[in-house]
Each structure stands twice: as C-alpha cells, then as structure tokens.
Design an enzyme around this catalytic site. Structure first.
Site, mmCIF file in Angstrom:
data_model
loop_
_atom_site.group_PDB
_atom_site.id
_atom_site.type_symbol
_atom_site.label_atom_id
_atom_site.label_comp_id
_atom_site.label_asym_id
_atom_site.label_seq_id
_atom_site.Cartn_x
_atom_site.Cartn_y
_atom_site.Cartn_z
ATOM 1 N N ASP A 329 -38.764 -63.625 -2.826
ATOM 2 C CA ASP A 329 -39.355 -62.362 -2.385
ATOM 3 C C ASP A 329 -40.594 -62.686 -1.592
ATOM 4 O OD1 ASP A 329 -37.619 -60.778 -3.728
ATOM 5 O OD2 ASP A 329 -38.858 -60.560 -5.516
ATOM 6 N N ASP A 653 -37.927 -59.139 -9.245
ATOM 7 C CA ASP A 653 -38.817 -58.542 -10.234
ATOM 8 C C ASP A 653 -38.306 -57.209 -10.772
ATOM 9 O OD1 ASP A 653 -39.172 -57.235 -7.869
ATOM 10 O OD2 ASP A 653 -41.257 -57.863 -7.569
ATOM 11 N N ASP A 657 -32.754 -56.157 -9.408
ATOM 12 C CA ASP A 657 -32.639 -57.565 -9.026
ATOM 13 C C ASP A 657 -31.852 -58.355 -10.073
ATOM 14 O OD1 ASP A 657 -34.096 -57.238 -6.741
ATOM 15 O OD2 ASP A 657 -36.010 -57.747 -7.668
HETATM 16 P P1 ATP Z 1 -40.437 -58.039 -1.611
HETATM 17 O O1 ATP Z 1 -38.998 -57.800 -1.883
HETATM 18 O O2 ATP Z 1 -40.744 -59.179 -0.771
HETATM 19 O O3 ATP Z 1 -41.286 -57.960 -2.821
HETATM 20 P P2 ATP Z 1 -41.528 -55.609 -0.713
HETATM 21 O O4 ATP Z 1 -42.384 -55.572 -1.896
HETATM 22 O O5 ATP Z 1 -42.185 -55.412 0.586
HETATM 23 O O6 ATP Z 1 -40.746 -56.901 -0.592
HETATM 24 P P3 ATP Z 1 -40.272 -53.248 -1.583
HETATM 25 O O7 ATP Z 1 -41.224 -53.177 -2.693
HETATM 26 O O8 ATP Z 1 -38.841 -53.010 -1.810
HETATM 27 O O9 ATP Z 1 -40.327 -54.607 -0.860
HETATM 28 O O10 ATP Z 1 -40.804 -52.236 -0.469
HETATM 29 C C1 ATP Z 1 -40.027 -51.897 0.642
HETATM 30 C C2 ATP Z 1 -40.795 -50.930 1.527
HETATM 31 O O11 ATP Z 1 -41.059 -49.732 0.784
HETATM 32 C C3 ATP Z 1 -42.148 -51.437 1.950
HETATM 33 O O12 ATP Z 1 -42.061 -52.109 3.164
HETATM 34 C C4 ATP Z 1 -42.970 -50.178 2.065
HETATM 35 O O13 ATP Z 1 -42.849 -49.632 3.357
HETATM 36 C C5 ATP Z 1 -42.343 -49.231 1.083
HETATM 37 N N1 ATP Z 1 -43.129 -49.167 -0.158
HETATM 38 C C6 ATP Z 1 -43.559 -50.194 -0.881
HETATM 39 N N2 ATP Z 1 -44.230 -49.773 -1.974
HETATM 40 C C7 ATP Z 1 -44.215 -48.422 -1.932
HETATM 41 C C8 ATP Z 1 -44.728 -47.392 -2.785
HETATM 42 N N3 ATP Z 1 -45.393 -47.655 -3.902
HETATM 43 N N4 ATP Z 1 -44.510 -46.102 -2.432
HETATM 44 C C9 ATP Z 1 -43.824 -45.813 -1.322
HETATM 45 N N5 ATP Z 1 -43.322 -46.740 -0.492
HETATM 46 C C10 ATP Z 1 -43.516 -48.023 -0.763
#
Ligand code: ATP
Length: 934
Positions: A329, A653, A657
């Site tokens: 990730d 996490d 997943d």
């Molecule tokens: P990784 O898989 O590398 O941890 P990530 O944390 O960026 O990636 P996600 O958490 O799935 O992936 O987030 C995907 C997208 O959702 C982000 O790019 C963001 O635009 C949006 N996002 C992330 N956190 C929030 C939140 N708390 N509320 C609303 N949208 C969010």
C-alpha cells in the site's frame, strides 16, 4: 421481579443494571475491581503441555529407547560403568532437548501474546486502547469497521453498522445492527440485532456498545471448544526435515548393521560391536535437528520482533526468504501518513496554505496575498464541509505544570504538542479548518450529526447528515473523480451553477495538476435536504450534490523507504505500489521512491477491471504501480503474480483486504492502522506500518534459512565422518577406531553445542545481494549435499589415517590401541570444531571473521575444554577409555584435523579466482543501457 433480558432493555435501564455511566464509562478503579471479581475476558485455553510433561516427552524418542535398551543389555552383562555412563548421557540429552523445546515453546507463546487483540474502551471519560482480556461488564466499547467484537455487547449507538456473525450463527451475509430494544423475550441469536457477539466482526459502519458478558460467559464462550482450532505451527521445512530424518534413520541403521557384521566377521568381540553399533546409530541419526530448527526459527522470530515485524504464522519465516515481489500500500507504508493540506482549489481559484505539522497555525494566500477567510463564502463552505464530514480529533496535550530544566540548568518552556486522533487524511482537514478559524467545537453547538455514511476504500467517499436550524444538510467528501459523479451543481464565484462538462473538465485539470505534485487530492460537496427528501440510504443523500472545491495534501515518503526499495532491487525483489489514490499522485510518489524503472507500467483500477486474466498475465510482470484500485483488485493481482511463479508478499489494512492477504504467500497487516480482520488473515504484522520493516523481515527470513543450512551442513558432515571412520575401519579389518562411549560423547558435546550456535549466526554480507531462492529449492541445493558428503569423507579418512598411523607403530599392543583410539577421538573432535567455522560461509573459513559469532566461539571453546578434560583428568580416563597424549600425537591430530579445511579452502579459493576472471571478462564487454533509479 426477574430481570429483563439485555436485548429488551433501553439504554438507561442497561446503564442502571450494569452500574455504568454512558457518558464516561467505568472508572479505572471500578473496572479493576470487576476484573478481580468477574475474571478476565478470555476463553479458556486448550491443553498446555506442562514443563514436566515436556521433560518426560524427551524419553519417548526412538533413539533414546534404543539407548535405554543398550543400557539394559550392558547392565545384564555386568558392564555397570557403561550402563551408568549411557544413562548419564541420556539424561543430559533429555535436559538439552527439554531446554531447546521449552525455549521454543516460550517464544511461541510470547508471540501469541503479542498478537492478542485490543479494545477501544471509554474509561474515566477518556477513550483508550486496552487488551481485550481486561474488559469487564459495564465497559463502554467503541467499534468500527474491521474490528472483531471483543466481548458480548448490547449496542447503544450504531451508524450503518453491519456485523458478520458466521462463526456463531452460520449466516455468512453480514447482518444490519441497531440499538433499539427488542420486546420479545426469547429470540435466537441471529435475531438479536441490538447485540454484538464476541468473536464476530464489524464489516461496515461503527457502533458503541456496553459489555454485558465476558470470557466464558459469552455466547462464543459457550461453544469455545468448537472454535479452538490450534494452528499447526510446523513449517514445510520442519516437515521435510522430519521426512529426511526418517530416511537417515534407515540409512544409518543399514550402515550400522554392516559395521557390526563386518566387525564381528573380523573377530571383534560381539558385545563391544553391539554397543558400538548402538552408539553409532545414535550418533548418526541427527535427532536434534528438528529442535534446533525450531530454535533457529523461534530466535529468528524474536529478532524480527526487535525489528518491528511480528510473525503470526511460523511457516511464513521460511517463505519470507523466497519473496520475489512485495505489493505494498502507499499511504502510511511507503509514506509517513502525516498529511498536511498545502493547496486549495475553489471555483477556478488556487490558494496556498502555510503552516506545518498538526499545530493549527497558518494562513491562506491567493497569488501571494492573504485571503480574508471571514469574507470568503466559498472557502468557508469548503472548510465547513471538511470539518463536519470528519471524525478526527485534534488534541492539545496539557502543558506541563512545572518547567523542565534544560541541559545547562536553565528552565525550558515546553512547546505545546498537538496530536491527532483518527484518520490522518481527516486529521489534515481538521487542522486546516482550525488554522482558518473553523473549529470543530464551534460547529458542534450549531450542527447535530444525525447519520453517517462511512468511508471505505470501495466507495472512496464519506457523507454525514446534520441538522441545523430545523433543516438538514448533507456534507460529502471523497476522491474527486468519484464525488463529481454525484454532483449536479458547482459553487462558482459564490453562486451555485449547473456542473457542466466544461466546468467538470476544469475541476479535473486542477485535481490532476495537484496530483502530479504528489499531493493527495480530495473533493468536497454539500446539499440542503428539503423536508420531503428521503435520507435513509446513501443513494438518497449522495446525489444532486453541489461541488465546492478540492484540497491537496502532502504525505511525504518515509525517509528510509527509498533505500529499502533499492535493497530489494539488488536482492532481486520487485516492489509494486498498490493504492486507492489517484494515478498521478501514485506515480509522483513512486518516482520519488525509485519504484518504477524505465519502461515500467502503471495500471488504473479501471484498466485492470477491463482486462481478462490472460491479458493481465501478459502485463503483470511489467506493472509497478496500480492506482485507484479497490481491495477486490488486490486479489487478482496476487493471483496473476502467483501464476507467473512469484512468491508474493502483500500488505493490507482494511476488512476488504483480508482475501488478498490470505491468498498471498506472505500476508502482511499493519499493526497501527490495520483492522483486526486484516491482522487475523495475515502471517506477518508490521508494528510500525513501515515498508522498510518488510525488507528487514525478508532479510531475517533469508538469514534464518541460511543458518538452518549451516547447521545441517555441520551436523550431517559430522555424522558422515563418524560413520565412515567406523565403516572403513571395519572393512579394512582394523580394530575399533572409536569406543562406543567416545562416539556418544562426540554426538552430544561436539555436535550439539556448536550446531546451536550456528543457528544464531550472523548473516553473510551479501545476503541481500542475490536473487531470492526458489520456494521449491531442496535444502541440499547450491552444492550443500556435495559439501556434506565430501567433507564427511575427508573427516572420516583423516581420522582413520591418524588412528592407523599411531596404531601401526605397535599393532599388537593393547595400550597402543587405546592411544590410537584417543588420537582418533581427538582428531574427529578437532576436525569438527574446525569445520564448524567453515560452515559459516558458503565459500570457506577464510571469508569471515571467525570471532564474529561469540556463541560459536564459546561453544567451540567449551567443547575443546571438555575434550581436554576427558583426555587429561584421570578419573575420566577409564570412563572414556582415553590416555593422555603427548606433543607428537597432538601434531598428528592437528594436521589430520586441519587437512579437510585446508583442502576445501584451496578448492574454494581456486573456484573464486576462476569466477572473478570470468566476471572480469564479462565486465570488459559494453554494458546494455540501464536506467538509474528514478
Ligand atoms: P493505500 O491503499 O495506499 O493506503 P489510500 O489510502 O490512498 O491508498 P484509500 O484509503 O482507499 O487509499 O483512499 C482512496 C481515495 O479515497 C483517496 O485518494 C481519497 O481521495 C479518498 N479518501 C481517502 N480517505 C478519505 C476519507 N476519510 N473520506 C473521504 N474520502 C477519502
């Protein structure tokens, strides 16, 4: 009156019955008292093996039984000294075995405790994480998606909460949970929708519950025995070694029989030959191998814990050394997960935000000029959505009462510390709003949250529904591309206008520009609900929204990760980034970290979804970044890589997943941000969520495997040497070169201690400079089998040579025979003690500092001292049938013992020179162009 059932009660009644406050939870003192009176929240453990039983288990070993038989025979024949010595050896052997196994068992237990679940509980008005075993009835527990429910709870608050209860009810579809009382008295568990049951898990939403039953009183406790599956802790290698052990028993017994028959045919006394045979069989069978493997694994696991990797399944230690791809990730693993909003885009305007860290100090500028937030309606709207659609909390720790003294004695004023609770992305937004004067506190009094439609990596957005002056307001934030699809209007120059394709394009371009600078981009939208609008489901509220703007936040890469990725490349391990974030953000970060080589590809979730398995297989080897993917894509990626023959490590996490983590060869969960479900599916947990820790674990995994090979090499070569000495002597019609008790002694002292020390040997320098080994690789691969056999033959021949050279001076003299046997004994011991240093290197003894492994030096010194004792302490001489030998004999012993190492060393030096010459010839050729890491 009989008390009503928990599910029938309203919240007040619950609080009264359990003597708990719903606002502040139990006090710490009250909880401690209840823990003492009610017991810990644990299911009773399966049967544990007691130390005494473990000790007596040692005597069940086949070889020990053979030895006991030999003792009996010696005793019956009146050879009491032999009998007593063999018994002593059996006991010492059992003690050694017991210590080894006890240690292994203890470290395995410690591991289990490390991965014990925690619970978020409200005590004295503060939310804290405690071990789930310390929960007591009356505790208020907070749950969110991915949590395993730690005790039986009556739910008192729920928000889109679903629980998966198949472990209890067999129902595999998650059931919706609520917190209303249910009037019916007797209802099946599956229908008790206001109750959360221990061991089941929250798959969506969040909830608050009050503990009603703990430990064996819970529903899960009632069926505890059914679910206590003890995981098999044997690794494939242990299994293979056990098989090998069985083959070796047959071979050793066969050879022993030949030795005994040849001896008797050549006129040796049968009793002596019987004892020699038994001793030889005992010595030749590496019965200590499994225990030493377990110790090497267990100690390696402890070293991994120190490097912040917690192994949940022992077999993964072995697999780690074979890992050829790490799928990681991005957020929090490759990056620091310390987000700060630095850019805002609203209605075509670009704003910069100043200030670092979590301290709410900073300002906003447009084209270098400060912006007056109070006058800026659009900006205020964005901050309002960002602060309301948010679960993070910014906490200022209390400034310390007394000033501390600095280095030179002056008082130092302690800086105010700000900490964040909750998701870092949301935390960055809370800090942003606070910086610009929109505090969560001020909003709390005006807006009351009615509903939350939580964020998950699948939806990539989150909404809240708040009531405000009698009306209802929807606030939504999420990935811009996803959010825009739910928006029909946009706030432009302070006015709400239709969201035309041209305006959408502008938003897209602005988002992409931010993403290219490695910023994480979020969009914001809102809508006032009319009285008649429905607001039951997310589809009801997340539509017709008014788009407000974007924020861009930095999340710097972790400093150590770039080096770790370079280490991986040198070690033939490919690093792949899998992220839910925007493709351009992902590429920019991957570029900073040196993940994508020239010609490397990026795939988006959409592109991936459009591919069939065949197409995916054709590109998967060349893809280094997967962006905007959903958790379900991860499983496809793992499978495709595995079809290509890779051994895949995969991080994760969230709840979703878990399938990919389970399917991967090494499933890795995050210790800090990971959900219980992902941890349970994993074989490795990173206690610091850091990518670099995976690489450390792989390094340890490789080191452990090499150490196992080292002591197998040592033990088996020693055994071959012992058997051969006896075998050749009997074939040549010579007398016994070693008496039985000497063979047993060599087996116990010379073989045991140094082998254990090899198990904790330091890794060779080039450990991470060669390709991962194949998962199918035989333990004897890479010439190990040859090294064992050739060294065994050399040791055997040299020992016998020393024996014969001494004996031939006066073959008929019994005193000379004892002297020759002593020389053979000393030669065998010395040859092995020199050989053990050879085993530390895949090349030869000269390639490593022989004093580096202190345990080994100590083990060898003690073996040496014990041997000298056996030779020179008079009372021991009759037991071990030795005589003190002089300078001339010692010269012979040392020369004979040194020859094998000398010969093998020369061979290795010649081999290395030849290799170098070949490499030089290759180096002089022009190199193919290769791109340096980006
Ligand atoms: P990784 O898989 O590398 O941890 P990530 O944390 O960026 O990636 P996600 O958490 O799935 O992936 O987030 C995907 C997208 O959702 C982000 O790019 C963001 O635009 C949006 N996002 C992330 N956190 C929030 C939140 N708390 N509320 C609303 N949208 C969010």
């Amino acid at each position: 009156m009989e008390q009503r059932k928990w599910h029938q009660m309203g919240t007040e009644e619950l609080a009264q019955s359990l003597r708990a406050s719903l606002d502040s939870g139990l006090s710490q003192a009250e909880a401690a008292e209840r823990l003492v009176s009610g017991g810990r929240n644990e299911l009773s453990e399966g049967k544990k093996v007691s130390p005494v039983a473990l000790f007596f288990n040692q005597f069940k070993d086949f070889m020990v039984l053979v030895l006991l038989g030999a003792t009996l025979v010696s005793g019956l024949l009146g050879e009491y000294l032999d009998a007593i010595t063999i018994v002593a050896i059996i006991v010492i052997n059992a003690i050694l075995g017991f210590v080894q196994e006890f240690r292994a068992e203890k470290s395995l237990r410690a591991l289990k405790e490390l991965s014990a679940p925690a619970a978020k509980v409200l005590r004295d008005g503060v939310v804290k994480a405690i071990p789930a075993s310390e929960l007591v009835p009356g505790d208020i527990v907070l749950l969110e998606s991915g949590d395993r429910i730690p005790a039986d709870l009556r739910l008192i608050e729920t928000s889109s909460c679903y629980a998966e209860e198949s472990a209890l009810t067999g129902e595999s579809v998650p059931v919706g949970k609520h917190c209303q009382p249910i009037s019916a008295e007797d209802i099946p568990l599956g229908d008790q929708k206001n109750t959360g049951f221990m061991g089941t898990m929250i798959t969506r939403g969040s909830a608050k519950g009050i503990v009603i039953r703990t430990g064996m009183a819970t529903e899960m406790g009632k069926i505890a025995e059914l679910i206590q599956q003890t995981e098999t802790m044997d690794t494939p290698l242990q299994h293979r070694l056990e098989q090998l052990g069985k083959i070796l028993i047959v071979v050793a017994l066969g050879l022993t029989v030949m030795v005994v028959v040849a001896g008797i045919l050549h006129g040796q006394p049968p009793y002596e030959m019987f004892l020699a045979g038994v001793s030889l069989a005992v010595a030749a069978i590496p019965e200590g191998l499994p225990a030493i493997v377990t110790i090497a694994l267990a100690l390696g696991v402890q070293r991994m814990i120190k490097r912040r990797a917690i192994v949940r399944k022992l077999p993964s230690v072995e697999t780690l050394g074979c890992a050829s791809v790490i799928c990681s990730d991005k957020t929090g693993t490759l990056t620091q997960n310390k987000m700060t909003v630095t850019r805002i885009w609203i209605g075509g305007r670009e704003l910069d935000v100043t200030g670092e860290g979590y301290e709410p100090q900073g300002a906003v500028f447009e084209a270098g000029k400060p912006v007056d937030v109070k006058q800026d309606q659009s900006l205020r709207r964005l901050l309002q959505v960002a602060a309301l659609c948010n679960n993070a909390q910014l906490i200022q720790s209390e400034p310390e009462g007394e000033s501390k003294r600095g280095k030179k004695g002056q008082p130092v004023v302690q800086a105010e510390e700000w900490t964040l609770k909750g998701d870092p992305t949301e935390g960055a937004l809370t800090v942003l709003a606070a910086k610009l004067g929109v505090s969560a506190k001020s909003l709390e009094s005006l807006y009351k949250r009615e509903k939350e439609f939580s964020f998950d990596s699948e939806r990539k957005r989150m909404s809240v529904l708040v009531t405000h002056q009698g009306g209802r307001l929807v606030c939504t934030k999420g990935a811009p591309d996803v959010l825009m699809e739910q928006c029909s209007y946009v706030l432009w120059d302070g006015k709400v206008v239709p969201f035309t394709p041209t305006l959408k394009q502008k938003v897209n371009a602005a988002g992409e520009a931010m993403a290219q600078q490695a910023l994480r981009v979020l969009g914001f939208a809102y809508r006032d609900l009319r009285q008649t609008d429905r607001y039951e489901s997310e589809d009801d509220v997340e539509c017709q929204l008014i788009f407000v703007g974007l924020t861009g936040m930095i999340d710097p890469p972790r400093k150590e990760v770039r080096d770790s990725i370079a280490t991986c490349r040198r070690a033939g391990i490919k690093t792949v980034m899998i992220t839910g974030d925007h493709q351009l953000t992902a590429e920019a970060i991957a570029g900073q970290l040196g993940i994508i080589p020239r010609g490397g590809l990026t795939l988006s979730g959409q592109q991936l979804a459009a591919m069939d398995e065949e197409k995916l297989d054709s590109v998967v080897d060349n893809v280094y970044v997967y962006a905007r993917v959903s958790p379900e894509h991860k499983l496809r990626i793992v499978k495709a890589l595995q079809r290509k023959g890779h051994v895949v490590a995969m991080t994760g996490d969230g709840v979703n997943d878990a399938p990919a983590i389970k399917a991967a060869d090494i499933g890795i969960a995050m210790g800090i941000t990971g959900t219980d479900v992902s941890k349970e599916a994993s074989s490795l947990v990173l206690s610091d969520d850091n990518f670099a820790t995976i690489v450390s674990a792989i390094e340890e995994g490789r080191g452990i495997y090499e150490n196992i090979r080292k002591f197998i090499r040592y033990l088996l070569a020693s055994n071959v040497g012992e058997i051969l000495t006896m075998f050749l002597a009997m074939m040549a019609g010579l007398p016994l070169p070693l008496v039985p008790i000497q063979i047993l002694w060599v087996n116990l002292v010379t073989d045991g201690l140094p082998a254990m020390a090899l198990g904790v040997d330091q890794a060779e320098k080039d450990l991470m400079q060669h390709k991962p080994r194949s998962a199918k690789e035989n333990i004897f691969a890479r010439r190990l089998g040859w090294k064992i056999i050739s060294r065994g033959i050399l040791i055997g021949v040299c020992t016998l040579g020393a024996f014969w050279l001494t004996l031939r001076e006066d073959p008929g003299n019994p005193a000379k025979l004892v002297e020759a046997q002593t020389v053979a004994f000393a030669t065998l011991v010395m040859a092995q003690l020199i050989h053990v240093f050879d085993c530390r290197s895949s090349r030869s003894i000269f390639h490593r500092n022989i004093f580096q492994n202190k345990y080994l030096v100590l083990a060898v010194l003690s073996s040496l001292l014990l041997m000298i004792g056996v030779l020179y302490i008079e009372p021991l001489q009759p037991i071990f049938k030795t005589v003190p030998i002089g300078f001339r004999e010692w010269c012979l012993v040392l020369v004979a013992a040194g020859i094998p190492t000398f010969l093998m060393g020369i061979g290795s030096v010649l081999g290395t020179t030849e290799k170098k010459k070949k490499n030089n010839r290759n180096h002089n050729r022009p190199l193919a162009p290769s791109k340096p890491a980006a």
